[in-house]
Design an enzyme around this catalytic site. Structure first.
Site, PDB file in Angstrom:
ATOM      1  CB  THR A 175     -23.292 -16.029   0.783  1.00  0.00           C
ATOM      2  OG1 THR A 175     -22.668 -16.485  -0.421  1.00  0.00           O
ATOM      3  CG2 THR A 175     -24.788 -16.298   0.727  1.00  0.00           C
ATOM      4  CG  ASN A 198     -20.449  -1.925  27.292  1.00  0.00           C
ATOM      5  OD1 ASN A 198     -19.921  -0.850  27.021  1.00  0.00           O
ATOM      6  ND2 ASN A 198     -19.756  -2.937  27.777  1.00  0.00           N
ATOM      7  CB  CYS A 257     -15.582  -8.219  26.050  1.00  0.00           C
ATOM      8  SG  CYS A 257     -16.854  -8.472  24.800  1.00  0.00           S
TER       9      CYS A 257
END
Length: 749
Positions: A255, A167, A346
């Site tokens: 869900t 990344n 991050c």
């Protein structure tokens, strides 16, 4: 990807796609459709639910085609981090069931992996009480995993985690070659491949590999945040990470995020189009990279790539520039409305890049690394706009002397007065007479040397002297190197601190006077700065620091001489004379004699007594030993508690604040190159009064009387952090009506 701030400001250029991407219009339309029209629960048995179930399974089939996974499971997740957790927990539980535990069992990961992987390994190794050893696989200077290390480590490994593409650097691993090596040495080891940065940038054929787990994330490829999927090889151990209603065939309860899955459907459809897709071929992406790199090299001729072909995907450019920290370049780009990053989002608050450190690159490259990343759906028009935006900064960096060039395309304000340059806790100073263009450099340090050389040469300054307040024991002197870089031979008639023989040193309208002030070291000097016979400031080296005093446990330190030196300074300094130190460990920039006395009553007591008692000498020695043992030296005997009286306001309050305080001065504390690259005036009410005082020249603003404690000030910077720091500095000096624009210029658009 490009948005206009207003009519007077250039459109935003977003080049941080490895952090996240804008949602493609087709994906956004799919999300809206499945939020408002086809919004059924895939677990419902009625027609609306059946339609949702069909969308879910169609997208699952498309995911298989995109990654080349005709077999195995596709599980929809909230994103890559969940997929990583699920994979690791599944593999570790399987290892424990097979008796693989204890320190002899290895959990391997590439040394350049995203932090989500090693941190998850450590966390679940502890939670599951496996007791295994988490170990990084070293990489070479190109970021490629070391095969010899793999051969040595794999026999003891229960799990190995690698990346498809990095990344930060874009470095891609040869997965086919890795597979051959892994399965030859340890056929039974579980293998997870982080594929987050792979889709649309490199081909994947997972079904024909022995990869056990492959997590993917939607928001890295133009889908919304909060959706992703995980590939699990047929026969690989799997433990549901989320239990409940048994959705996803019992593999992941809860869900399903149907709008997010519908967005993936739209993305996958574009990826699979044989022609006419918004996603470009690898050849086109390499062409885009070349165009961006040409513009960057024009901006920074000394640019050095930290990763390059053939080891990378084309959509990531990771570079460093000698003499620049990554923050310097990020601030410049952000002022020019170009969004890039210093590495992983991050890890954006970290100093340096652990990825480049693992590759064995020099420290300056790690601390100066900038990541520019574009997506595979970038258009030619967007690339052209990005290159133009980068080239708009060329005259800014030239005329602010960030780089040296004979061309002069714009006129930047000439440097005048005192500039304080900082690198971590180190401070260097440049004093410039605006009339004569004569200059003096005080306490140059290696990390700031190139910047100082560029300023002296680029501004056409006549250097009168290079002074050092003491011979630094924590870093070598660069005075000779600095003069050599300027092509100046060391004058013979100077002492060991660079002081020309004589009582005073004239620098245009300024005058410097030297005092011998030993204590911190035997050769310590203090330089008093005068203009028109008025004392403006004192350069005191490490004798006194913002918040305390320098260490007295070093070779050459002398507590008796320290007291004598303080007595000397007490006789010549005024209460509010600025004291400028060579170190600033507490981010206070400078102090005054009044603050030294207030914050260190012990020093005032010693001065009153005229000597250090034996108990005080012992106390100082103990303190110095404690400070020496600390990783980060926190200066001062008493730590100052800043007032909470300063207001933190948002941009919506500016007009109201100006109405309430008509004399309010807005002070832009960004550096000159930022102020020129991104003017603040178009973003403010028309009646706003703006002063431009970079944080590096805040000391001069005080010395010259440009800002005074009686004024009402609203401080502004890019993000609100530096202006908050400046507000604290001024508050400490007695400024009571100081406001900080919370969120900074970033929130004004």
């Amino acid at each position: 990807m490009f948005q206009s701030r207003n009519d007077r400001c250039p459109a935003e250029v977003y080049l941080d796609n490895n952090a996240t991407t804008a949602v493609l219009p087709c994906a956004a339309a799919a999300v809206l459709h499945h939020m408002q029209t086809c919004f059924g629960n895939p677990s419902s048995s009625h027609s609306t639910g059946i339609k949702a179930k069909v969308e879910l399974e169609l997208t699952r089939q498309l995911a298989r085609q995109v990654i080349g996974a005709s077999r195995g499971q596709i599980v929809f997740t909230s994103g890559a981090t969940e997929g990583i957790q699920t994979s690791i927990v599944s593999a570790l539980l399987d290892a424990r069931s097979r008796g693989q535990s204890g320190p002899q069992t290895l959990l391997l990961y590439g040394a350049t992996e995203h932090k989500a992987v090693p941190e998850s390994l450590k966390h679940w190794n502890q939670v599951l009480q496996l007791g295994a050893t988490v170990k990084a696989i070293p990489v070479d200077q190109h970021g490629i995993l070391n095969e010899q290390a793999l051969i040595e480590l794999l026999p003891q490994a229960a799990l190995i985690c690698t990346m498809a593409a990095n990344n930060e650097t874009g470095v891609k691993q040869d997965l086919a070659r890795l597979e051959t090596l892994i399965r030859k040495v340890n056929p039974a080891v579980r293998w997870m491949v982080d594929c987050v940065q792979a889709l649309g940038k490199m081909s994947l054929d997972i079904a024909n590999s022995s990869i056990d787990y492959a997590p993917f994330s939607g928001h890295k490829l133009y889908a919304p945040k909060g959706i992703g999927f995980l590939y699990v090889r047929a026969g690989a151990p799997y433990q549901p990470f989320i239990a409940g209603g048994g959705q996803e065939s019992g593999l992941r309860s809860g869900t399903e995020n149907l709008p997010g899955i519908a967005a993936l459907h739209a993305i996958f459809t574009e990826l699979l189009k044989p022609t006419g897709s918004v996603f470009h071929s690898v050849d086109t992406l390499w062409s885009y990279r070349s165009q961006l790199l040409a513009a960057l090299t024009e901006l920074f001729p000394q640019l050095v790539l930290n990763s390059d072909a053939p080891f990378i995907v084309p959509t990531t450019i990771n570079f460093s520039v000698p003499g620049f920290l990554s923050k310097d370049i990020l601030d410049l780009f952000d002022a020019g409305n170009i969004r890039v990053s210093a590495g992983s989002a991050c890890s954006s608050k970290a100093s340096g890049s652990f990825v480049l450190d693992a590759m064995g690159l020099e420290e300056w490259r790690s601390q100066g690394a900038v990541r520019l990343s574009f997506g595979p759906a970038m258009t030619a028009a967007e690339i052209d706009a990005a290159c133009k935006a980068i080239r708009r900064l060329v005259p800014v960096v030239r005329n602010c002397c960030l780089v040296l060039n004979d061309a002069q395309d714009a006129v930047a304000p000439p440097l005048a007065g005192l500039t304080q340059l900082k690198y971590e806790d180190l401070c260097s100073y440049l004093l410039v007479c605006p009339q004569s263009r004569e200059a003096v450099v005080i306490d140059p340090v290696e990390p700031l040397m190139n910047r100082l050389v560029n300023l002296v040469q680029g501004q056409g300054l006549q250097l009168k002297a290079v002074l050092e307040t003491h011979q630094h024991q924590d870093h070598p002197s660069v005075r000779a190197d600095f003069l050599n870089a300027l092509g100046i031979h060391q004058p013979l008639a100077v002492d060991g601190n660079g002081w020309p023989l004589g009582a005073t040193l004239k620098v245009g309208t300024f005058m410097l006077q030297a005092l011998t002030t030993p204590g911190h070291s035997a050769d310590s000097r203090s330089f008093l700065l005068y203009r028109d016979q008025q004392l403006l400031a004192a350069f005191v080296g490490d004798l006194l620091l913002p918040g305390g005093f320098g260490r007295l446990d070093l070779t050459g330190s002398d507590t008796k001489a320290f007291v004598h030196s303080l007595q000397q300074l007490q006789q010549v300094l005024k209460a509010d004379t600025l004291l400028l130190s060579s170190h600033d460990y507490a981010q206070r920039f400078f102090t005054t004699w009044r603050l030294v006395m207030q914050e260190n009553p012990e020093i005032a007591e010693v001065l009153q007594a005229g000597r250090l008692s034996a108990s005080w000498q012992d106390k100082l020695a103990q303190q110095s030993q404690q400070l020496q043992q600390q990783q980060q030296y926190q200066c001062g005997i008493v730590e100052v508690s800043y007032s909470d009286a300063k207001a933190l306001i948002g941009p919506a309050d500016i007009a109201a604040l100006l109405s309430q305080y008509p004399q309010l001065q807005i002070v832009d504390v960004r550096e000159p190159h930022e102020q020129i690259a991104g003017e603040i005036e178009p973003l403010l009410p028309q009646d706003a009064k703006v002063q431009h005082w970079p944080l590096s020249q805040l000391a001069w603003a005080l010395c010259s009387g440009a800002i005074e404690p009686s004024q009402q000030l609203l401080l502004v910077c890019r993000s609100g952090n530096r202006s908050l720091l400046a507000a604290k500095i001024l508050n400490r000096l007695g400024f009571e009506q100081v406001y900080n624009l919370k969120g900074g210029v970033a929130l004004l658009s």
